[in-house]
Design an enzyme around this catalytic site. Structure first.
Site, short mmCIF file in Angstrom:
data_model
loop_
_atom_site.label_atom_id
_atom_site.label_comp_id
_atom_site.label_asym_id
_atom_site.label_seq_id
_atom_site.Cartn_x
_atom_site.Cartn_y
_atom_site.Cartn_z
N LEU A 110 -4.56 -84.55 -45.27
CA LEU A 110 -3.89 -83.60 -44.39
C LEU A 110 -4.32 -83.77 -42.94
O LEU A 110 -5.48 -84.04 -42.65
CB LEU A 110 -4.17 -82.17 -44.86
N HIS A 124 0.48 -81.49 -41.17
CA HIS A 124 0.38 -80.61 -42.33
C HIS A 124 -0.10 -79.22 -41.91
O HIS A 124 0.32 -78.21 -42.50
CB HIS A 124 -0.59 -81.19 -43.36
N GLN A 184 6.93 -93.44 -55.71
CA GLN A 184 7.57 -93.73 -54.42
C GLN A 184 6.91 -94.89 -53.69
O GLN A 184 7.23 -95.16 -52.53
CB GLN A 184 7.60 -92.49 -53.54
N LYS A 207 9.81 -85.05 -39.40
CA LYS A 207 9.55 -86.47 -39.16
C LYS A 207 10.18 -87.33 -40.25
O LYS A 207 10.73 -88.40 -39.99
CB LYS A 207 8.04 -86.76 -39.09
N ARG A 223 -0.80 -92.32 -42.36
CA ARG A 223 -0.97 -93.78 -42.25
C ARG A 223 -1.45 -94.20 -40.85
O ARG A 223 -1.82 -95.37 -40.68
CB ARG A 223 0.35 -94.48 -42.58
#
Length: 315
Positions: A45, A49, A76, A165, A203
């Site tokens: 997080l 978040h 995913q 986003k 990321r």
């Protein structure tokens, strides 16, 4: 807002018990409970978040409850993607959930979420799920929608919050909720950016200083395109491409002007300028809203089709 740390459930049985308690009382004992609001996450997080949690807390109100899911969903991630190295920081995540007033955190293992192994029945994201992110990450949206559907069933929220986003994900989740009559309100939450303009993402921690400098061309390009919205979709796209061509180290997957609900061609009115690119080994996505002038439909169509795989070849 409660000062108590959130209750942690790692199994379906523990989640069911904790969720039943929320129905009985909510955070204020003896009061009629307000809505349960779900914040689905993959953990690690960050400030984005944090904004989701705060929005959820506001939506829940003083008698409602915030439930956070923390699950790195293997469905995913495609072959060669970063499932193994995706950051997992549960202790830090729990601390943020406590600070932001969450009542319950559901952090299952993959075996708990998929007890029969990889599911044979999954959610088909439909035509919009084959475009843009769906084109560059085959199977991605099927994995996303399948886990979101499972989480909605398991946590039974009245409301779920999703960040803007991930605009295509947001559009597809909304479509799934409508098409499958799930009865959950999907609330969008604005993108959070660092001081240098880069959209916050779990990321981003993969970026070296040099990679981050390259990555900043992405939000610069989006801002440049946004500034040209009065000229229509073609002008928006041209301005974005001008910035991206000046940073050849940024490998662009796509840039396009799209309808926010369908990710097809954008007509006059609200639209999105969306883009995805790789800086070093890190893939980033971002978008900004644009408002297109009347008489713009043809240009928007050209922008949407030109901004996919064929367009990436120009970078």
């Amino acid at each position: 807002m409660s000062d108590e740390p959130p209750r942690l459930a790692t199994t379906r049985a523990a989640l069911a018990a904790a969720r039943a308690d929320l129905d009985l009382s909510g955070p204020e004992r003896g009061a009629r409970p307000g809505p349960v609001v779900l914040v689905p996450t993959m953990g690690a997080l960050h400030a984005g978040h944090e904004r989701l949690l705060r929005a959820a807390r506001t939506l829940a109100g003083p008698r409602g409850s915030v439930v956070v899911s923390v699950f790195v969903n293997p469905l995913q991630f495609g072959p060669g993607e970063d499932l193994g190295r995706y950051p997992r920081t549960l202790e830090e995540d729990l601390a943020m959930c406590a600070r932001e007033g969450a009542q319950l955190v559901f952090a299952p293992s993959a075996a708990e979420m998929y007890p029969g192994g990889e599911p044979e029945v999954t959610v088909d994201p439909g035509p919009a799920g084959q475009l843009f992110e769906g084109e560059f990450r085959p199977g991605f949206f099927g994995g996303v929608l399948t886990v979101v559907l499972k989480l909605l069933h398991l946590t039974r929220p009245a409301i779920a919050v999703f960040g803007q986003k991930d605009a295509q994900q947001l559009a597809l989740v909304r479509r799934m909720v409508t098409d499958l009559d799930l009865g959950v309100v999907i609330e969008p939450v604005p993108t959070v950016r660092d001081a240098d303009g880069l959209a916050v993402s779990s990321r981003n921690r993969y970026l070296s200083a040099a990679d981050r400098a390259v990555a900043l061309a992405l939000p610069r390009a989006l801002r440049a395109g946004q500034a040209r919205e009065a000229g229509g979709a073609a002008a928006v796209l041209a301005a974005a491409h001008d910035v991206l061509r000046a940073e050849p180290a940024l490998a662009v997957d796509y840039v396009a002007v799209v309808d926010p609900g369908t990710f097809g061609p954008a007509g006059p009115g609200p639209a999105l300028l969306v883009a995805a690119a790789r800086a070093g080994g890190t893939r980033l996505i971002d978008n900004v809203p644009v408002v297109l002038p009347a008489g713009n439909a043809a240009g928007a169509r050209d922008a949407a089709t030109g901004g996919s795989a064929a367009d990436a070849a120009h970078h």
